[in-house]
Motif scaffolding. Structure first.
Motif, PDB file in Angstrom:
ATOM      1  N   PRO A 162       0.786  -1.034  -0.114  1.00 36.00           N
ATOM      2  CA  PRO A 162       0.101  -0.001  -0.059  1.00 36.00           C
ATOM      3  C   PRO A 162       0.753   1.220  -0.099  1.00 36.00           C
ATOM      4  CG  PRO A 162      -0.805  -1.657   1.749  1.00 36.00           C
ATOM      5  CD  PRO A 162       0.475  -2.116   1.049  1.00 36.00           C
ATOM      6  N   ILE A 193      -1.041   4.995  -8.195  1.00 36.54           N
ATOM      7  CA  ILE A 193      -2.120   5.583  -7.256  1.00 36.54           C
ATOM      8  C   ILE A 193      -3.468   5.399  -7.936  1.00 36.54           C
ATOM      9  CG2 ILE A 193      -2.904   7.432  -5.739  1.00 36.54           C
ATOM     10  CD1 ILE A 193      -0.465   6.148  -4.562  1.00 36.54           C
ATOM     11  N   HIS A 196      -7.741   8.682  -3.710  1.00 30.78           N
ATOM     12  CA  HIS A 196      -7.430   9.244  -2.230  1.00 30.78           C
ATOM     13  C   HIS A 196      -8.833   9.198  -1.536  1.00 30.78           C
ATOM     14  CE1 HIS A 196      -3.905  10.812  -4.593  1.00 30.78           C
ATOM     15  NE2 HIS A 196      -3.489  10.856  -3.400  1.00 30.78           N
ATOM     16  N   ALA A 197      -8.299   9.095  -0.162  1.00 30.98           N
ATOM     17  CA  ALA A 197      -9.872   8.982   0.622  1.00 30.98           C
ATOM     18  C   ALA A 197      -9.537  10.288   1.716  1.00 30.98           C
ATOM     19  CB  ALA A 197      -9.664   7.778   1.812  1.00 30.98           C
ATOM     20  N   ASP A 249     -14.323   9.828  -1.024  1.00 35.92           N
ATOM     21  CA  ASP A 249     -13.531   9.060  -1.944  1.00 35.92           C
ATOM     22  C   ASP A 249     -13.342  10.014  -3.238  1.00 35.92           C
ATOM     23  OD1 ASP A 249     -13.318   6.870  -0.484  1.00 35.92           O
ATOM     24  OD2 ASP A 249     -15.026   5.896  -1.349  1.00 35.92           O
ATOM     25  N   TYR A 252      -7.331  10.271  -8.174  1.00 33.24           N
ATOM     26  CA  TYR A 252      -5.853  10.271  -8.034  1.00 33.24           C
ATOM     27  C   TYR A 252      -5.191  11.388  -8.025  1.00 33.24           C
ATOM     28  CZ  TYR A 252      -5.683  10.957 -13.137  1.00 33.24           C
ATOM     29  OH  TYR A 252      -5.691  11.602 -14.327  1.00 33.24           O
ATOM     30  N   ALA A 272      -5.592  10.177   2.681  1.00 37.70           N
ATOM     31  CA  ALA A 272      -4.620   8.747   2.588  1.00 37.70           C
ATOM     32  C   ALA A 272      -4.790   8.515   0.930  1.00 37.70           C
ATOM     33  CB  ALA A 272      -5.114   7.684   3.278  1.00 37.70           C
ATOM     34  N   ALA A 273      -3.731   7.817   0.415  1.00 36.84           N
ATOM     35  CA  ALA A 273      -3.781   7.379  -0.891  1.00 36.84           C
ATOM     36  C   ALA A 273      -4.052   5.800  -1.023  1.00 36.84           C
ATOM     37  CB  ALA A 273      -2.087   7.516  -1.380  1.00 36.84           C
ATOM     38  N   CYS A 274      -4.476   5.428  -2.183  1.00 27.49           N
ATOM     39  CA  CYS A 274      -4.743   3.955  -2.484  1.00 27.49           C
ATOM     40  C   CYS A 274      -4.334   3.649  -3.650  1.00 27.49           C
ATOM     41  CB  CYS A 274      -6.735   3.945  -2.399  1.00 27.49           C
ATOM     42  SG  CYS A 274      -7.442   4.971  -1.122  1.00 27.49           S
ATOM     43  N   ASN A 275      -3.787   2.164  -3.652  1.00 24.96           N
ATOM     44  CA  ASN A 275      -3.317   1.428  -4.843  1.00 24.96           C
ATOM     45  C   ASN A 275      -4.178   0.143  -4.722  1.00 24.96           C
ATOM     46  OD1 ASN A 275      -1.867   0.217  -2.901  1.00 24.96           O
ATOM     47  ND2 ASN A 275      -0.175   0.995  -4.071  1.00 24.96           N
ATOM     48  N   GLN A 279      -4.830   0.825   1.114  1.00 20.21           N
ATOM     49  CA  GLN A 279      -4.904   2.257   1.483  1.00 20.21           C
ATOM     50  C   GLN A 279      -3.764   2.631   2.593  1.00 20.21           C
ATOM     51  OE1 GLN A 279      -8.391   4.394   2.430  1.00 20.21           O
ATOM     52  NE2 GLN A 279      -7.465   5.077   4.388  1.00 20.21           N
TER      53      GLN A 279
END
Length: 279
Positions: A162, A193, A196-197, A249, A252, A272-275, A279
């Motif tokens: 993550p 990425i 993002h949250a 939500d 990117y 926070a970033a998500c891939n 997360q």
């Protein structure tokens, strides 16, 4: 070095093989007869062999691997009389089932200062996570490129993870009912990425009445015989407390425009970033 060669020939010519390119040599000789050997002659004037391509480097060594990088060590070979200007590196991927890709992704790096035997460390980026690679290197001087070295031993990059937390979140624009938020893009750690949250928290004001360090009493006492704390002995502080949190939500990109906010209210946010790994 002092190498001694013996020739049974009786003429005035001798051929020396296996000399190094681009090196200076001097020669001396002595004669033999049935009685024995003469003393050595004086040294000849130095003469240089022709320069040539660099020698083949030794097999490169992998020092460290991460998710998308490998640090490689190459040792400078003999330059054959001309300075080595570039170390070339190629890589190939070893796929499941023993299938090897073609050597590709050729890159050139300036070597570390020094002669033959100098260690040159390079970091190769942009690799695939959880993949097996081999590397080989070659040296370049004014005459061209040497032959390629033997391949390095196999090395595997780490699995994707993550992403890291975004850095330096801040307000770029402030308006009565809107803020423009930006932050520094996080390290994707091997997986792009995808979003993002965002958490947006409205803070409420909370007043606290506290005594000073040492209460100040009225003097003299009141008519009832008691003493009271003077009004100026109080310290009033205003703090913020947690309020309503909104979770969103978003895309990117490393920016967001928060609308429909309450004017003159206090807000805080975090992101926070998500891939594909989480997360």
């Amino acid at each position: 070095t002092h190498d001694v060669s013996q020739s049974p020939r009786h003429d005035s010519k001798a051929v020396f093989d296996n000399l190094k390119a681009g090196k200076k040599y001097s020669f001396q000789l002595r004669a033999f007869n049935e009685v024995g050997a003469s003393t050595w002659s004086l040294w000849s004037e130095p003469v240089s062999t022709l320069t040539a391509l660099p020698c083949v480097p030794d097999r490169p060594a992998v020092l460290e691997a991460t998710i998308i990088t490998v640090t490689l060590r190459c040792v400078k070979p003999e330059n054959s009389g001309k300075i080595i200007s570039t170390i070339m590196i190629q890589r190939r991927e070893l796929r499941p089932g023993g299938v090897k890709s073609e050597w590709a992704n050729e890159m050139g790096f300036p070597p570390s200062p020094g002669g033959a035997g100098t260690r040159c460390d390079f970091t190769l980026a942009g690799l695939k996570p959880n993949s097996v690679y081999q590397f080989r290197c070659a040296a370049v001087n004014i005459h061209g490129q040497s032959f390629w070295s033997l391949p390095s031993y196999r090395t595997r990059t780490f699995m994707a993870q993550p992403p890291a937390a975004p850095l330096n979140p801040r307000v770029a624009g402030l308006y009565p009912a809107r803020v423009d938020l930006i932050w520094v893009a996080s390290n994707p750690k091997g997986s792009p990425i995808v979003g993002h949250a965002l958490e947006l928290k409205r803070l409420r004001r909370q007043a606290n009445i506290l005594f000073g360090k040492d209460p100040i009493w009225t003097d003299p006492p009141t008519s009832s015989g008691s003493r009271e704390v003077r009004a100026d002995a109080f310290v009033e502080t205003v703090a913020t407390a947690d309020g309503i949190i909104s979770s969103l939500d978003i895309g990117y990109r490393n920016q967001y425009q928060a609308d429909n906010l309450e004017p003159s209210a206090t807000y805080a946010f975090r992101v926070a970033a998500c891939n594909s790994e989480g997360q």
